[in-house]
Design an enzyme around this catalytic site. Structure first.
Site, PDB file in Angstrom:
ATOM      1  N   TYR A  55       0.752  -1.273   0.014  1.00 28.78           N
ATOM      2  CA  TYR A  55       0.106   0.114  -0.016  1.00 28.78           C
ATOM      3  C   TYR A  55       0.930   1.318   0.020  1.00 28.78           C
ATOM      4  CZ  TYR A  55      -3.495  -3.581   1.764  1.00 28.78           C
ATOM      5  OH  TYR A  55      -4.528  -4.675   1.692  1.00 28.78           O
ATOM      6  N   HIS A 140       0.308 -12.330   1.440  1.00 36.16           N
ATOM      7  CA  HIS A 140      -0.500 -11.302   0.384  1.00 36.16           C
ATOM      8  C   HIS A 140      -0.376 -11.657  -0.823  1.00 36.16           C
ATOM      9  CE1 HIS A 140      -1.297  -6.584  -0.012  1.00 36.16           C
ATOM     10  NE2 HIS A 140      -2.357  -7.546  -0.273  1.00 36.16           N
TER      11      HIS A 140
END
Length: 327
Positions: A55, A140
């Site tokens: 992010y 992830h």
């Protein structure tokens, strides 16, 4: 705010703050806005915070870490993710990141689920967050990396869990099938499921959710607005659905669900937050919150009273199956 526990003993508030937007996702934000959002979340009782190196090329972690230094960490369940290492990229520093985050591309993401890669990723996340432990670490988006993620990736996270550097371990994905494989074949504690247990998509209901419940693996439901289509009281046909344009049939179904909600005096986004929590395997719902106003809005939706008659009508009409009414 009520808590639900993982088998590791970590207690998650039923509503969690997703910090992807702290990384300038689609829109720029500021350190102060992020700090105010976290402070407001603490004031409202939220104690479950999620981020990732992906992010904003580490910006979300840095901002979340900075905000947490101004608050008490006690009682906070902090999660981040592994699998994408951030590597210096001076040749692209004059450009913007091409993954939707408005940040300079001074680093690039490199897939790495090796033992060394996992250890390095956790170490760097701890430094950006300014902490000595992660309560939850997720693999992830390992969609194209099953072999390495399910072997060296899980083994490394297990080592870190045994050392106390990481509390609970798991995987976070936008699909249910591979998460079910992780639950069945590896020693994980929790999964983060994005967009696959919502008012519009219940693909996790047949396999992942019952398997996780049977094995005592917690499920954190994310992306419950399906990228935006369920985020407004009146359905906007131009809103995104699963990161793209919403098909007409999906918009029509969302509008029918919204009409049922209106008949029962409930806003569609409030129903979207409450729906996953009706399954016993779900421990928390995480929604993206950029500002203090976003936090207050999501908390108000979470605190809305949803009549059982709403779920019954959605269930009997075939619009949305209610896990609380399924045998």
């Amino acid at each position: 705010m009520p808590l639900r526990s993982l088998r590791t003993g970590h207690r998650l508030t039923e509503l969690g703050l997703g910090a992807a937007q702290f990384g300038n996702l689609f829109t720029e934000t500021t350190d102060d806005e992020s700090c105010r959002a976290v402070r407001t979340a603490m004031d409202e009782g939220i104690r479950h915070l999620d981020t990732a190196p992906h992010y904003g090329l580490g910006l979300s972690e840095r901002r979340l870490g900075g905000a947490l230094r101004a608050t008490r960490r006690q009682g906070v369940v902090l999660s981040s993710k592994v699998g994408r290492l951030l590597v210096d990229s001076p040749d692209t520093a004059d450009r913007l990141d091409n993954d939707g985050f408005l940040v300079p591309a001074s680093m690039r993401r490199v897939w790495d689920f090796s033992r060394d890669g996992i250890f390095r990723s956790v170490e760097e996340s701890l430094a950006r967050l300014g902490t000595d432990r992660l309560d939850i670490a997720y693999l992830h988006d390992p969609d194209d990396h099953w072999e390495s993620a399910s072997s060296s990736g899980i083994t490394a996270l297990t080592e870190l869990r045994d050392q106390g550097v990481v509390g609970a371990i798991g995987a976070g994905m936008n699909q249910a099938a591979m998460l079910t494989d992780f639950v069945r074949r590896t020693d994980i504690d929790v999964v983060m499921l994005a967009g696959r247990f919502t008012l519009l998509d219940q693909s996790a209901l047949d396999d992942l959710l019952p398997t996780a419940h049977e094995r005592g693996v917690g499920v954190v439901a994310a992306a419950v607005y399906n990228s935006g289509l369920l985020s407004t009281t009146v359905v906007d046909g131009s809103a995104y659905y699963d990161y793209g344009a919403a098909p007409g049939s999906v918009v029509e179904r969302a509008a029918r669900i919204a009409a049922v909600c209106e008949r029962h005096g409930v806003e569609l986004p409030a129903a979207a937050i409450h729906y996953p929590l009706r399954h016993p395997a779900v421990t928390s719902v995480v929604t993206g919150m950029r500002t203090a106003e976003h936090v207050r809005s999501n908390v108000a939706r979470y605190r809305a009273v949803i009549p059982e008659a709403l779920w019954e009508e959605l269930h009997v009409t075939g619009l949305v199956p209610d896990p609380a009414r399924m045998s």
